[in-house]
Design an enzyme around this catalytic site. Structure first.
Site, PDB file in Angstrom:
ATOM      1  N   LYS A 283       0.813  -1.217   0.000  1.00  0.00           N
ATOM      2  CA  LYS A 283       0.000   0.000   0.000  1.00  0.00           C
ATOM      3  C   LYS A 283       0.855   1.280   0.000  1.00  0.00           C
ATOM      4  O   LYS A 283       0.502   2.261  -0.654  1.00  0.00           O
ATOM      5  CB  LYS A 283      -0.966   0.001   1.183  1.00  0.00           C
TER       6      LYS A 283
ATOM      7  N   ASP B 227     -10.522   2.170   2.529  1.00  0.00           N
ATOM      8  CA  ASP B 227     -10.818   1.403   3.745  1.00  0.00           C
ATOM      9  C   ASP B 227     -11.553   2.233   4.801  1.00  0.00           C
ATOM     10  O   ASP B 227     -12.521   1.771   5.404  1.00  0.00           O
ATOM     11  CB  ASP B 227      -9.526   0.856   4.371  1.00  0.00           C
TER      12      ASP B 227
END
Ligand code: NAP
Length: 276
Positions: free
Chosen positions: A73, A109
């Site tokens: 990420k 998220d």
């Protein structure tokens, strides 16, 4: 999957290591099929250290976009040409969109978490929320809760990690589990963003202090009920697992790639089938 893959089929993918367990192919292929889109979603195992090269290959290969999971990420945030303000704050990207050769990165998220919480009837604005953990998921949740107007306290094993996560939300507090009882006994919402409970472990605090809590959300979705959720349910506290967050972060990514409204219930059904 009945969809016939052709030369013209658009391809989206998830990169990660490990990635074989990912629910994303099932969730997104179900969504593409429901909207009759000539798209396919596949998983690419990409080793640690290869994340930036893999993300940059998106344009060369003409992929529509990527989902990015552990451990890539941060690499994805570096590889993108542009990132959203929240991805910039988190230095983390879980969704890459190929916009005619320009790579745009976002982090879905946290917003996925907030949407899941609201879907459960728990509006975070004005509420006090304790976030357990200070890793990638916790940081995204802390940032999103802060943006949604919640008062956030981060509880982690390491004080410096808790403080770094707390810096992502205005006025957030930070403490360690050893000193967290006064926080946990008084907050409205408790969120587990640690892996504790995936193997049936009890939470790293006495769940009897949860009597003041109005909602408990465990980001874990497998198993469906962790010991933390079982303790909350036994005390009559409304609670939910991480399936809603999983579905909503995927729906946000789907909408970024396709520009179409995500078929939420189809995606939820696919996620549920994969996690049961
Ligand atoms: P991560 O970056 O590795 O962070 C894990 C965090 O948990 C760290 O703060 C770590 O503390 C802490 N931790 C680990 N073991 C612990 C223990 N025994 N006691 C107390 N704290 C402990 O992982 P992540 O990506 O944030 O993922 C965390 C969890 O979130 C995953 O297990 C997953 O279930 C869930 N998740 C759910 C979704 C969803 O869509 N539902 C999405 C992402 C993640 P240290 O830094 O001290 O090690």
């Amino acid at each position: 999957m009945n969809h016939v893959v052709r030369g013209s089929t658009r391809v989206a993918a998830i990169i990660g290591d490990p990635v074989a367990h990912s629910r994303s192919p099932a969730i997104h292929n179900a969504a593409f099929a429901a909207l009759d889109l000539d798209w396919v979603f596949v998983a690419f195992p990409v080793r640690a250290g290869d994340g930036e090269r893999a993300v940059r290959a998106t344009t060369a290969l003409g992929l529509a976009g990527l989902n990015v999971t552990m451990p890539h990420k941060a690499d994805a945030a570096r590889a993108c040409d542009e990132v959203s303000p929240r991805a910039a704050a988190l230095q983390s990207v879980n969704t890459v969109v190929n916009r005619d050769g320009v790579l745009y990165g976002d982090s879905t998220d946290g917003e996925g978490f907030v949407r899941a919480l609201r879907e459960e009837g728990c509006e975070p604005s004005g509420r006090s929320c304790a976030v357990l953990g200070a890793g990638g998921a916790a940081r995204a949740i802390v940032e999103a809760l802060g943006a949604a107007g919640a008062r956030v306290s981060v509880v982690a094993r390491r004080q410096e990690a808790a403080e770094a996560a707390a810096a992502l939300a205005p006025g957030a507090g930070a403490t360690t589990f050893d000193h967290a009882l006064p926080v946990l006994a008084t907050v409205d919402v408790v969120v587990n963003a640690t892996p504790v409970g995936m193997r049936g472990e009890p939470p790293p605090f006495d769940p009897r202090v949860l009597d003041a809590a109005q909602f408990v959300l465990d980001t874990i979705y497998h198993p469906a009920e962790t010991p933390l959720l079982a303790a909350a349910r036994a005390r009559g506290i409304p609670c939910a697992n991480g399936l809603g967050m999983l579905v909503h972060q995927a729906a946000l990514a789907f909408e970024l790639w396709t520009g179409k409204s995500a078929p939420l219930e189809v995606m939820r059904g696919a996620a549920r089938a994969e996690t049961s």
